[in-house]
Design a protein around this motif. Structure first.
Motif, PDB file in Angstrom:
ATOM      1  N   TRP A 171       0.803  -1.206  -0.028  1.00 49.59           N
ATOM      2  CA  TRP A 171      -0.107   0.066  -0.135  1.00 49.59           C
ATOM      3  C   TRP A 171       0.805   1.386  -0.132  1.00 49.59           C
ATOM      4  N   CYS A 172       0.237   2.224  -0.990  1.00 50.57           N
ATOM      5  CA  CYS A 172       1.054   3.553  -0.890  1.00 50.57           C
ATOM      6  C   CYS A 172       0.156   4.301   0.338  1.00 50.57           C
ATOM      7  N   LEU A 173       0.840   4.419   1.660  1.00 56.95           N
ATOM      8  CA  LEU A 173      -0.058   4.813   2.780  1.00 56.95           C
ATOM      9  C   LEU A 173       0.995   5.860   3.238  1.00 56.95           C
ATOM     10  N   GLY A 174       0.514   7.136   3.427  1.00 65.61           N
ATOM     11  CA  GLY A 174       0.934   8.093   4.275  1.00 65.61           C
ATOM     12  C   GLY A 174      -0.151   8.969   5.141  1.00 65.61           C
ATOM     13  N   LEU A 175       0.255   9.026   6.312  1.00 69.49           N
ATOM     14  CA  LEU A 175      -0.783   9.774   7.273  1.00 69.49           C
ATOM     15  C   LEU A 175      -0.446  11.138   7.679  1.00 69.49           C
ATOM     16  N   ALA A 176       0.678  11.643   7.365  1.00 73.36           N
ATOM     17  CA  ALA A 176       0.967  13.297   7.521  1.00 73.36           C
ATOM     18  C   ALA A 176       0.302  14.142   6.600  1.00 73.36           C
ATOM     19  N   SER A 177      -0.127  15.063   7.392  1.00 76.40           N
ATOM     20  CA  SER A 177      -1.007  16.091   6.650  1.00 76.40           C
ATOM     21  C   SER A 177      -1.084  17.228   7.527  1.00 76.40           C
ATOM     22  N   GLY A 178       0.137  17.713   8.127  1.00 75.46           N
ATOM     23  CA  GLY A 178      -0.108  18.760   9.159  1.00 75.46           C
ATOM     24  C   GLY A 178      -1.022  18.526  10.252  1.00 75.46           C
ATOM     25  N   PRO A 179      -2.055  19.743  10.472  1.00 78.83           N
ATOM     26  CA  PRO A 179      -2.627  19.389  11.635  1.00 78.83           C
ATOM     27  C   PRO A 179      -3.436  18.543  11.781  1.00 78.83           C
ATOM     28  N   THR A 180      -4.042  18.059  10.322  1.00 74.29           N
ATOM     29  CA  THR A 180      -5.199  16.948  10.222  1.00 74.29           C
ATOM     30  C   THR A 180      -4.341  15.541   9.926  1.00 74.29           C
ATOM     31  N   SER A 181      -3.063  15.476  10.360  1.00 73.12           N
ATOM     32  CA  SER A 181      -2.499  14.103  10.180  1.00 73.12           C
ATOM     33  C   SER A 181      -3.399  12.975  10.693  1.00 73.12           C
ATOM     34  N   GLY A 182      -3.262  11.803  10.198  1.00 77.50           N
ATOM     35  CA  GLY A 182      -4.419  10.741  10.403  1.00 77.50           C
ATOM     36  C   GLY A 182      -5.631  10.360   9.746  1.00 77.50           C
ATOM     37  N   TRP A 183      -6.020  11.707   8.900  1.00 81.80           N
ATOM     38  CA  TRP A 183      -7.228  11.466   8.256  1.00 81.80           C
ATOM     39  C   TRP A 183      -7.386  10.303   7.044  1.00 81.80           C
ATOM     40  N   PRO A 184      -6.163  10.071   6.304  1.00 83.68           N
ATOM     41  CA  PRO A 184      -6.274   9.108   5.502  1.00 83.68           C
ATOM     42  C   PRO A 184      -6.821   7.711   6.167  1.00 83.68           C
ATOM     43  N   GLY A 185      -6.137   7.315   7.326  1.00 83.13           N
ATOM     44  CA  GLY A 185      -6.599   6.131   8.022  1.00 83.13           C
ATOM     45  C   GLY A 185      -7.990   6.222   8.500  1.00 83.13           C
ATOM     46  N   ALA A 186      -8.263   7.441   9.083  1.00 82.05           N
ATOM     47  CA  ALA A 186      -9.639   7.746   9.627  1.00 82.05           C
ATOM     48  C   ALA A 186     -10.826   7.487   8.312  1.00 82.05           C
ATOM     49  N   ASP A 187     -10.640   8.011   7.319  1.00 81.42           N
ATOM     50  CA  ASP A 187     -11.334   7.680   6.147  1.00 81.42           C
ATOM     51  C   ASP A 187     -11.398   6.230   5.695  1.00 81.42           C
ATOM     52  N   TRP A 188     -10.449   5.595   5.700  1.00 80.78           N
ATOM     53  CA  TRP A 188     -10.200   3.924   5.406  1.00 80.78           C
ATOM     54  C   TRP A 188     -11.165   3.275   6.428  1.00 80.78           C
ATOM     55  N   ILE A 189     -10.926   3.619   7.705  1.00 79.33           N
ATOM     56  CA  ILE A 189     -11.783   2.968   8.767  1.00 79.33           C
ATOM     57  C   ILE A 189     -13.138   2.928   8.766  1.00 79.33           C
ATOM     58  N   ALA A 190     -13.755   4.412   8.280  1.00 79.49           N
ATOM     59  CA  ALA A 190     -14.875   4.534   8.205  1.00 79.49           C
ATOM     60  C   ALA A 190     -15.544   3.779   6.883  1.00 79.49           C
ATOM     61  N   ASP A 191     -14.741   3.618   5.882  1.00 82.28           N
ATOM     62  CA  ASP A 191     -15.281   3.114   4.794  1.00 82.28           C
ATOM     63  C   ASP A 191     -15.611   1.611   4.982  1.00 82.28           C
ATOM     64  N   LEU A 261      -9.797  10.501  -5.687  1.00 78.43           N
ATOM     65  CA  LEU A 261      -8.924  10.686  -6.811  1.00 78.43           C
ATOM     66  C   LEU A 261      -8.070  11.874  -6.689  1.00 78.43           C
ATOM     67  N   SER A 262      -8.805  13.063  -6.239  1.00 79.51           N
ATOM     68  CA  SER A 262      -7.998  14.358  -5.683  1.00 79.51           C
ATOM     69  C   SER A 262      -7.081  14.161  -4.897  1.00 79.51           C
ATOM     70  N   ALA A 263      -7.084  13.322  -4.169  1.00 83.99           N
ATOM     71  CA  ALA A 263      -5.983  12.937  -2.960  1.00 83.99           C
ATOM     72  C   ALA A 263      -4.658  12.205  -3.602  1.00 83.99           C
ATOM     73  N   MET A 264      -4.744  11.635  -4.764  1.00 86.65           N
ATOM     74  CA  MET A 264      -3.874  10.914  -5.130  1.00 86.65           C
ATOM     75  C   MET A 264      -2.576  11.568  -5.775  1.00 86.65           C
ATOM     76  N   GLY A 265      -2.831  12.880  -6.131  1.00 85.76           N
ATOM     77  CA  GLY A 265      -1.687  13.499  -6.747  1.00 85.76           C
ATOM     78  C   GLY A 265      -0.996  13.081  -8.052  1.00 85.76           C
ATOM     79  N   PHE A 266      -2.066  12.514  -8.964  1.00 88.63           N
ATOM     80  CA  PHE A 266      -1.653  12.097 -10.138  1.00 88.63           C
ATOM     81  C   PHE A 266      -1.255  13.161 -11.025  1.00 88.63           C
ATOM     82  N   PRO A 267      -0.227  13.406 -11.687  1.00 85.43           N
ATOM     83  CA  PRO A 267       0.172  14.324 -12.476  1.00 85.43           C
ATOM     84  C   PRO A 267      -0.591  14.386 -13.761  1.00 85.43           C
ATOM     85  N   PRO A 268      -1.026  15.511 -14.189  1.00 85.20           N
ATOM     86  CA  PRO A 268      -1.711  15.714 -15.362  1.00 85.20           C
ATOM     87  C   PRO A 268      -1.284  14.842 -16.523  1.00 85.20           C
ATOM     88  N   SER A 269       0.231  14.622 -16.748  1.00 84.93           N
ATOM     89  CA  SER A 269       0.581  13.918 -17.830  1.00 84.93           C
ATOM     90  C   SER A 269       0.304  12.580 -17.810  1.00 84.93           C
TER      91      SER A 269
END
Length: 419
Positions: A171-191, A261-269
């Motif tokens: 898995w491509c997993l990062g949880l760091a996001s400044g003051p809201t670090s942890g949110w990717p895991g929270a979203d996944w747990i809710a899912d 999708l917007s969170a993935m950071g895929f380049p337009p190319s």
């Protein structure tokens, strides 16, 4: 680009806390307004292109205030009596708090009529409209690179757990996001909770009727840990957007990712469907999706604010916005307002949000919580990955934070068929 940099220099909000809000003022003339947003890089450029069109059509000048610490910055500006004219609200919980605290200005109800459920009702507090959803997302997605992962990955829970046992660094997993670090895991747990236990348990959990330490909620946490496997070991220090880019790196450093999708950071190319594609997390038997939205609210009586919200809510602006390079957003406009998506993958996801798609859309759990509860949820995710405390202790701690509080979102607005 020179114009863009000049705007940012006039109201340099990237890191300043209160300074920018005060410098921009709380009562500009009607021909100028300020709007605070959390987007950066490509997302910012996509939004700014829509703002430029608005300026050209109206002659109203817009100063865009950019901050990744949206909650802290906005709270500080509002407390100082120097809010921006408009702001993208960090969550529905924050929207509710600002509205009930008489910080938000009421909007005309007809602004929301074209939006689909469940998005339309979430900007309404006490029967009055306070914000509109100008950008939507679907979070229940698993991403893969077809050039590396030739066969689409499984979306069944047991199959994903087996895959992670075989390839623990999948898995491509990062949880760091400044003051809201942890949110990717929270979203996944809710899912996971939504897919394992259904909408009734999901809503009961958000309303406080199902305890955090219940078997159902605890099972979602342990399932997430077993799926993420070894990928959690350095996730707390790794930025989510940077981690997801590992999927399309050369050579790839990871294979799968979960989220919008917007969170993935895929380049337009990167070619949609070729460099990246997705499968839905939702089981076919239930067809439930976790979704989110960015709402815009008005904090001052500047009439130009109403003009911009009306424009951002129009099919014209939404159409331009979703097709900007790097935007990767979706419109929450409903039936009678069909949009064309140039990106093939984006187009497929957008169909899930349309009327009669057959999906039940449930609003993102952390976004539907009171801000202090969602912050505690994020911290607990980080503590869980670090083995800082037994899961039972972490969940009982979250029960204490939630105890005695009402949900900022009424139960009938948490989940709804796409209509």
């Amino acid at each position: 680009m020179a114009t863009l940099m000049a705007r940012l220099t006039r109201c340099a909000m990237a890191l300043g806390l209160l300074l920018t809000a005060v410098a921009c003022g709380s009562g500009p003339p009607s021909g100028r307004l300020t709007v605070m947003i959390p987007w950066s890089e490509l997302e910012f450029q996509a939004f700014h292109s829509v703002i430029r069109s608005f300026e050209e059509k109206t002659g109203i000048q817009v100063d865009v205030l950019v901050t990744r610490a949206q909650t802290q910055q906005l709270d500080a500006a509002v407390a100082a009596g120097a809010p921006p004219d408009l702001a993208v609200l960090p969550s529905v919980g924050a929207l509710d708090r600002y509205a009930r605290g008489d910080r938000l200005q009421r909007l005309d109800a007809d602004i929301t009529e074209d939006y689909a459920q469940p998005f339309r009702g979430l900007g309404i507090v006490g029967g009055k409209v306070y914000a509109v959803p100008v950008k939507a997302d679907v979070k229940s997605l698993i991403w893969y690179n077809p050039k590396v992962t030739v066969e689409p990955p499984p979306n069944a829970m047991t199959d994903l757990q087996a895959l992670s046992r075989e390839r623990p660094e999948t898995w491509c997993l990062g949880l760091a996001s400044g003051p809201t670090s942890g949110w990717p895991g929270a979203d996944w747990i809710a899912d996971i909770l939504l897919s394992q236990s259904g909408t009734d348990t999901y809503k009961g959990w958000l309303l406080g009727d199902v305890y955090w330490h219940s078997d159902e909620v605890a099972a979602a946490w342990t399932a997430w840990r077993s799926i993420a496997a070894k990928s959690v070991e350095e996730a707390a220090e790794k930025k989510f957007g940077e981690a997801a880019k590992g999927m399309t790196a050369k050579p790839p450093t990871c294979a799968l990712a979960h989220g919008a999708l917007s969170a993935m950071g895929f380049p337009p190319s990167a070619v949609a469907g070729d460099a990246y594609n997705y499968v839905t997390w939702a089981p076919k038997s239930t067809r439930q999706l976790e979704v989110s939205a960015d709402f815009v609210g008005r904090f001052t009586e500047n009439p130009s604010g109403t003009a911009l919200i009306t424009y951002l809510s129009s099919a014209e602006a939404q159409q331009a916005w979703v097709n900007q390079p790097g935007s990767y957003g979706f419109s929450a406009l409903g039936q009678g307002k069909p949009l064309t998506y140039d990106n093939l993958v984006q187009r497929g996801i957008a169909k899930m949000l349309q009327p009669d798609s057959g999906y039940t859309l449930c609003f993102s759990a952390a976004d539907a919580m009171a801000p202090d509860l969602s912050a505690a949820f994020y911290r607990a995710v980080l503590d869980y990955t670090a083995d800082a405390a037994p899961l039972k202790i972490l969940l009982k701690g979250l029960d204490k934070v939630q105890a005695g509080r009402d949900s900022p979102v009424p139960p009938d607005k948490l989940c709804a068929p796409a209509t």
